[in-house]
Design a protein around this motif. Structure first.
Motif, short mmCIF file in Angstrom:
data_model
loop_
_atom_site.label_atom_id
_atom_site.label_comp_id
_atom_site.label_asym_id
_atom_site.label_seq_id
_atom_site.Cartn_x
_atom_site.Cartn_y
_atom_site.Cartn_z
N SER A 1 0.82 -1.23 0.00
CA SER A 1 0.00 0.00 0.00
C SER A 1 0.85 1.27 0.00
O SER A 1 0.36 2.35 0.34
CB SER A 1 -0.94 0.02 1.21
N THR A 2 2.11 1.16 -0.39
CA THR A 2 2.99 2.33 -0.37
C THR A 2 3.53 2.67 -1.76
O THR A 2 3.74 3.85 -2.07
CB THR A 2 4.19 2.10 0.57
N HIS A 3 3.79 1.66 -2.57
CA HIS A 3 4.34 1.91 -3.90
C HIS A 3 3.48 1.21 -4.96
O HIS A 3 3.08 0.06 -4.78
CB HIS A 3 5.78 1.39 -4.01
N THR A 4 3.20 1.93 -6.03
CA THR A 4 2.38 1.38 -7.10
C THR A 4 3.18 1.34 -8.40
O THR A 4 3.90 2.29 -8.73
CB THR A 4 1.10 2.21 -7.30
N TYR A 5 3.01 0.25 -9.13
CA TYR A 5 3.72 0.05 -10.38
C TYR A 5 2.71 -0.15 -11.51
O TYR A 5 1.69 -0.82 -11.32
CB TYR A 5 4.66 -1.16 -10.27
N HIS A 6 3.02 0.43 -12.65
CA HIS A 6 2.13 0.38 -13.81
C HIS A 6 2.86 -0.34 -14.93
O HIS A 6 3.91 0.10 -15.39
CB HIS A 6 1.75 1.80 -14.23
N LEU A 7 2.31 -1.47 -15.36
CA LEU A 7 2.92 -2.27 -16.41
C LEU A 7 2.02 -2.31 -17.64
O LEU A 7 0.84 -2.65 -17.54
CB LEU A 7 3.19 -3.70 -15.93
N GLU A 8 2.58 -1.95 -18.78
CA GLU A 8 1.87 -2.03 -20.05
C GLU A 8 2.60 -3.03 -20.94
O GLU A 8 3.82 -3.13 -20.92
CB GLU A 8 1.86 -0.66 -20.75
N ALA A 9 1.83 -3.77 -21.73
CA ALA A 9 2.42 -4.71 -22.68
C ALA A 9 2.16 -4.22 -24.10
O ALA A 9 1.06 -3.76 -24.41
CB ALA A 9 1.84 -6.10 -22.49
N GLN A 10 3.17 -4.32 -24.95
CA GLN A 10 3.05 -3.91 -26.34
C GLN A 10 3.58 -5.01 -27.26
O GLN A 10 4.59 -5.65 -26.95
CB GLN A 10 3.85 -2.63 -26.59
N ILE A 11 2.89 -5.23 -28.37
CA ILE A 11 3.33 -6.21 -29.36
C ILE A 11 4.22 -5.56 -30.40
O ILE A 11 5.08 -6.19 -31.00
CB ILE A 11 2.11 -6.87 -30.05
N GLN A 12 4.03 -4.27 -30.63
CA GLN A 12 4.82 -3.57 -31.63
C GLN A 12 5.11 -2.15 -31.13
O GLN A 12 4.51 -1.69 -30.15
CB GLN A 12 4.09 -3.52 -32.97
N LYS B 1 10.89 -7.47 -30.87
CA LYS B 1 12.30 -7.10 -30.91
C LYS B 1 12.53 -6.17 -32.08
O LYS B 1 12.62 -6.61 -33.22
CB LYS B 1 13.17 -8.36 -31.04
N GLU B 2 12.57 -4.89 -31.80
CA GLU B 2 12.80 -3.89 -32.82
C GLU B 2 13.95 -3.00 -32.37
O GLU B 2 13.92 -2.45 -31.26
CB GLU B 2 11.54 -3.04 -33.05
N SER B 3 14.95 -2.86 -33.19
CA SER B 3 16.13 -2.06 -32.83
C SER B 3 15.78 -0.59 -32.63
O SER B 3 16.52 0.15 -31.97
CB SER B 3 17.20 -2.20 -33.92
N SER B 4 14.65 -0.16 -33.20
CA SER B 4 14.30 1.26 -33.12
C SER B 4 13.62 1.62 -31.80
O SER B 4 13.36 2.80 -31.54
CB SER B 4 13.37 1.63 -34.28
N GLU C 1 10.39 3.54 -18.78
CA GLU C 1 11.34 2.52 -19.22
C GLU C 1 10.67 1.56 -20.20
O GLU C 1 9.51 1.18 -20.02
CB GLU C 1 11.85 1.72 -18.01
N ASN C 2 11.40 1.18 -21.23
CA ASN C 2 10.93 0.18 -22.19
C ASN C 2 11.74 -1.10 -21.98
O ASN C 2 12.95 -1.11 -22.19
CB ASN C 2 11.11 0.67 -23.63
N TYR C 3 11.05 -2.15 -21.56
CA TYR C 3 11.72 -3.43 -21.32
C TYR C 3 11.50 -4.31 -22.55
O TYR C 3 10.38 -4.78 -22.79
CB TYR C 3 11.15 -4.09 -20.07
N ILE C 4 12.55 -4.49 -23.34
CA ILE C 4 12.45 -5.26 -24.58
C ILE C 4 12.63 -6.74 -24.20
O ILE C 4 13.76 -7.22 -24.07
CB ILE C 4 13.50 -4.83 -25.62
N TYR C 5 11.54 -7.42 -24.05
CA TYR C 5 11.54 -8.77 -23.48
C TYR C 5 12.48 -9.74 -24.22
O TYR C 5 13.24 -10.47 -23.60
CB TYR C 5 10.12 -9.33 -23.47
N LEU C 6 12.42 -9.74 -25.54
CA LEU C 6 13.18 -10.71 -26.31
C LEU C 6 14.68 -10.43 -26.33
O LEU C 6 15.45 -11.21 -26.88
CB LEU C 6 12.63 -10.81 -27.74
#
Length: 293
Positions: A67-78, A117-120, A142-147
């Protein structure tokens, strides 16, 4: 993007956040480089907001720890040039809705997980907030490039609940070049990087046995989607379909047996309840007969 394609990834991504608090905390620690104890409290704040056009918007995942810190995670395919604006918008509405001090807007910490996985794609996306005479502020996501991260790293950072998406490693190469060799690679990936990793994460205590069962089912769904799609373009003779029971864990047979026994118990209870009702009816009839004598 094909809506069906988006939905399969979106559903799997959201589904992993219904797993145990243990696995969620481990993933948050690995993704955001935090150090929360595994017994920390995990909560999911309301994700539905109304934007300036009065349209309902649904963010991917908000997670609150202790109840002190909140994190927001979004997923993108492209790659999405506008993602940083949407993340800011979601974060703003969340901050307004959860204000404790009416003079402070506390934004959740964001990250966008790219399942591609896009280099751009940059390491972070930046939105400049211009407040005129008060100056400007950089809102960074931050963008976390999973692959770009292999299974060994994911396991070391205790982010095993993202393992099913390893199947996407060969998605593009198979689509462009559906050869027997590449389909064999996918089969080995499934067996070595995914199934073995899930089992290893259970053994070291990063995830629970129930988490593993659900991760295997999510892997099955994603694998089936890939198999069905690539079957149409040929070359997947070596990509075996996952049949029922093909991904069972060592304790699954006990779980199945327990389910069978619980089913029989429920059936017997229902029969016992009916017999009890009938007995009560007969008892009342007997009492009436006694009264009428």
């Amino acid at each position: 993007m094909n809506n069906e394609v988006y939905q399969i990834y979106d559903r799997i991504f959201k589904r992993i956040f219904t797993l145990s608090n243990l696995s969620i905390i481990n993933m948050i620690n690995g993704l955001f480089h935090t150090n929360y104890p595994t017994e920390s409290i995990v909560e999911y704040p309301n994700k539905e907001f109304v934007n300036r056009f009065l349209k309902e918007r649904l963010a991917d995942v908000f997670i609150s720890i202790n109840s002190t810190h909140t994190y927001h995670l979004e997923a993108q395919i492209q790659k999405d040039e506008n993602i940083v604006i949407r993340v800011f918008e979601y974060g703003f509405y969340h901050a307004v809705e959860h204000m404790d001090d009416k003079t402070i807007l506390k934004f959740p910490e964001p990250v966008v997980i790219y399942l591609t996985k896009e280099s751009s794609i940059p390491e972070e996306s930046v939105l400049i907030l211009d407040f005129g005479k008060q100056g400007s502020f950089e809102y960074k996501v931050e963008n976390y490039i999973y692959l770009n991260h292999d299974v060994i790293e994911l396991n070391q950072r205790k982010m095993g609940i993202l393992i099913p998406f390893q199947l996407l490693k060969f998605k593009e190469i198979i689509h462009k070049n559906p050869t027997r060799k590449n389909f064999k690679k996918l089969q080995r990936l499934l067996e070595n990087d995914i199934l073995n990793s899930i089992e290893a994460n259970v053994k070291v205590g990063n995830i629970t046995q129930e988490d593993a069962t659900q991760l295997l089912e999510l892997t099955r769904q994603l694998y089936k989607y890939l198999y069905d799609n690539y079957y149409e373009i040929g070359g997947c003779e070596d990509m075996k379909p996952l049949l029922d029971g093909a991904m069972e864990l060592p304790l699954d047979k006990y779980r199945i047996r327990i389910d069978e026994l619980e089913g029989k118990l429920a059936s017997e209870k229902e029969r016992a309840d009916k017999m009890s009702v009938e007995a009560e009816r007969l008892r009342k009839e007997l009492e009436e007969l006694k009264k009428n004598k």
